[in-house]
Scaffold this motif. Structure first.
Motif, short mmCIF file in Angstrom:
data_model
loop_
_atom_site.label_atom_id
_atom_site.label_comp_id
_atom_site.label_asym_id
_atom_site.label_seq_id
_atom_site.Cartn_x
_atom_site.Cartn_y
_atom_site.Cartn_z
N HIS A 186 121.42 23.82 -56.88
CA HIS A 186 122.84 23.83 -56.56
C HIS A 186 123.05 24.05 -55.05
O HIS A 186 122.52 25.01 -54.48
N GLU A 233 127.04 31.10 -63.89
CA GLU A 233 126.49 30.39 -65.03
C GLU A 233 126.50 28.88 -64.76
O GLU A 233 125.54 28.17 -65.07
N GLU A 234 127.55 28.43 -64.11
CA GLU A 234 127.67 26.99 -63.82
C GLU A 234 126.57 26.55 -62.84
O GLU A 234 125.96 25.49 -63.00
N PHE A 272 123.72 27.96 -62.47
CA PHE A 272 122.44 28.02 -63.17
C PHE A 272 122.27 26.79 -64.07
O PHE A 272 121.20 26.19 -64.14
N GLU A 273 123.35 26.39 -64.71
CA GLU A 273 123.24 25.21 -65.58
C GLU A 273 123.00 23.94 -64.76
O GLU A 273 122.33 23.02 -65.24
N HIS A 274 123.51 23.93 -63.56
CA HIS A 274 123.22 22.81 -62.64
C HIS A 274 121.70 22.72 -62.47
O HIS A 274 121.12 21.63 -62.48
N LEU A 316 119.40 23.78 -64.60
CA LEU A 316 118.76 23.29 -65.84
C LEU A 316 118.91 21.77 -65.95
O LEU A 316 117.96 21.06 -66.32
N ASP A 317 120.11 21.27 -65.61
CA ASP A 317 120.33 19.81 -65.66
C ASP A 317 119.40 19.10 -64.68
O ASP A 317 118.84 18.05 -64.99
N ARG A 362 115.97 18.83 -66.14
CA ARG A 362 115.86 17.80 -67.17
C ARG A 362 115.84 16.42 -66.54
O ARG A 362 115.10 15.55 -66.97
N ARG A 383 117.83 34.32 -67.65
CA ARG A 383 117.91 32.98 -67.05
C ARG A 383 116.52 32.42 -66.77
O ARG A 383 116.27 31.24 -66.93
N ARG A 391 115.31 31.08 -69.98
CA ARG A 391 115.98 29.82 -70.34
C ARG A 391 115.44 28.67 -69.49
O ARG A 391 115.25 27.56 -69.96
#
Ligand code: SF4
Length: 466
Positions: free
Chosen positions: A286, A331-332, A334-336, A338-339, A342, A377, A380
């Motif tokens: 991010h 959280e956003e 962190f999800e960036h 994870l994306d 992937r 995290r 995850r």
């Protein structure tokens, strides 16, 4: 009195820390050996002990201080070198050369004979000469031309520079090791050539920032065997690839930041000149987190860059490290990450839950997350990383790969352990080799074998030598 009857002075040596510290240890050991010093396996049996320390994270500091304490208790004469040697009590850089009580090592262990920072072979040797004079007439020089190596004979680290021009907020390396200083390209290539000639089959290029090689000397032109060569990553990699060729040896690149200049190195991987393996410490995806980390190359479009690398060299393996739970990470954000994992399909990923490092700027950032959330995290992240990595490993089943054998008791009759181009020593997985089907087939440490991949076992591959 003949030389043989003079007892050689003995030095005990403990090497802690990262591969960069290891190469410092090798330089000191090489010099000791060249001057006729012997090494001792125990503190008690040594005339003096050198401890090469690590000061990166608090656990490493503790391990280093404990080791110094043990050496003092068992031997009494101790010289300290390495990163911890340049740290002050308050975690800042100590510029006194380890001379004052402000120096952390000096404060904790006032009886040490000398304290130096990292990359200080000469200062360490000066201290050794002072406290344990060398033999007067060492006719016998047992040092091989490639120096003393602490790694197994078939692979070696090649340090191309010292220090770092960046100021990542979670890192204190620049305060301990200073700004980037590139080694002259002629010296680096000479060392590489000697290593290959000495039997090294895999050369691991290391530094704090390999892509910045030569920036400090404005990519000055140096000379190797009378030929002009620029002090620049691309030229270095091309030359190393050429040197490795006659030996059939591997060249592996570590700590490369995703600058546009790195794009030019990828075709050399596609050509097979160097391994299609790139260790790129990305730390996060991010842009706001990268900004808070003050990461180099944070403005680069890493997803697009990685996709372009894969287009040029489809077999490229990318290893990286990440930090989960950096101060202020939402959280956003962190999800960036994870994306990104992937999509970028990082082949080999490690992840640390953020933890304070004494003296680092990040400790003062707002939004420190609870430790449990950082750990959660991390877990995850690792679950996604393992999914990606395991799919990649599965896709190799049925392929034939070249494997460098690291261990093969009884010439491999019961199998062995090796690594493919996708596995750097110590940090990645391995290839578990089954006993060869052919009676005549032998596995030898430090030699290559072809092997057919038949399975996956966690982070490792299982293969049948052919
Ligand atoms: S690039 Fe950043 S993390 Fe790496 S050594 Fe330099 S300051 Fe530390």
């Amino acid at each position: 009195m003949s030389v043989e009857t003079v007892k050689a002075p003995k030095v005990g040596f403990v090497s802690l820390g990262c591969p960069k510290a290891l190469t410092d240890s090798e330089l000191i050991l090489t010099q000791l050996s060249a001057e006729g010093y012997e090494t001792s396996k125990t503190f008690e049996d040594a005339d003096l002990v050198i401890v090469n320390t690590c000061g990166f994270i608090d656990d490493a500091v503790k391990e280093s201080l404990d080791t110094i304490g043990e050496a003092l208790a068992a031997n009494g004469k101790v010289i300290v070198t390495g990163c911890l040697g340049s740290k002050a009590v308050d975690g800042s850089a100590d510029t006194s050369g380890g001379m004052t009580a402000q120096n952390l090592v000096r404060k904790m262990h006032p009886s040490v004979l000398a304290v130096t920072g990292p990359h200080a072979t000469q200062e360490v040797m000066d201290a050794v000469h002072l406290h344990l004079p060398k033999r007067h007439d060492p006719f016998i020089d047992l040092t091989p031309s490639f120096g003393i190596k602490l790694t197994p004979k078939h692979y070696a680290y090649l340090k191309i520079s010292e220090g770092c021009n960046h100021r990542c907020t979670f890192c204190i390396i620049p305060s301990m090791r200073g700004d980037l200083v590139s080694r002259p390209i002629g010296d680096v290539l000479k060392e590489a050539e000697a290593l290959f000639a000495g039997g090294v089959k895999e050369l691991l290029v290391i530094s704090q920032d390999t892509s910045a090689y030569g920036v400090d000397v404005k990519y000055r032109t140096g000379f190797f065997e009378g030929k002009p060569v620029k002090t620049r990553m691309l030229d270095l990699v091309a030359e190393l690839g050429q040197l490795a060729k006659p030996y059939g040896a591997w060249v592996r690149l570590h700590y490369v930041y995703p600058y546009p200049s790195v794009d030019a190195v990828i075709p050399l991987m596609a050509e097979g000149l160097v391994l299609p393996y790139l260790d790129v410490p990305l730390q996060h995806s991010h842009p706001d987190v990268l900004k808070r980390m003050k990461r180099p190359a944070s403005g680069e479009r890493n997803l697009e860059r990685i996709a372009a690398w894969r287009e040029t060299c489809p077999e490229i393996v990318i290893r990286s490290t990440f930090i989960a739970g950096f101060p202020g990470e939402t959280e956003e954000e962190f999800e960036h990450l994870l994306d990104f994992m992937r999509e970028a399909k990082i082949d080999r990923a490690g992840c640390f839950a953020y933890s304070d490092v004494t003296g680092a700027e990040a400790n003062k950032l707002e939004g420190m997350l609870p430790i449990a959330l950082r750990e959660e995290r991390r877990a995850r992240f690792m679950a996604v990383a393992e999914e990606v990595s395991s799919a990649k490993l599965q896709s190799r089943i049925g392929a034939t790969m070249q494997v460098l054998v690291d261990s093969a008791p009884g010439l491999g009759k019961k199998g062995g352990v090796g690594r493919s181009y996708a596995d750097a020593p110590e940090i990645d997985g391995v290839v578990k080799l089954l006993p060869p089907e052919k009676i005549s087939k032998q596995l030898k440490v430090g030699e290559f074998t072809r092997a057919r991949i038949v399975g996956v076992d966690g982070h490792d591959l299982v293969a049948a030598p052919i």
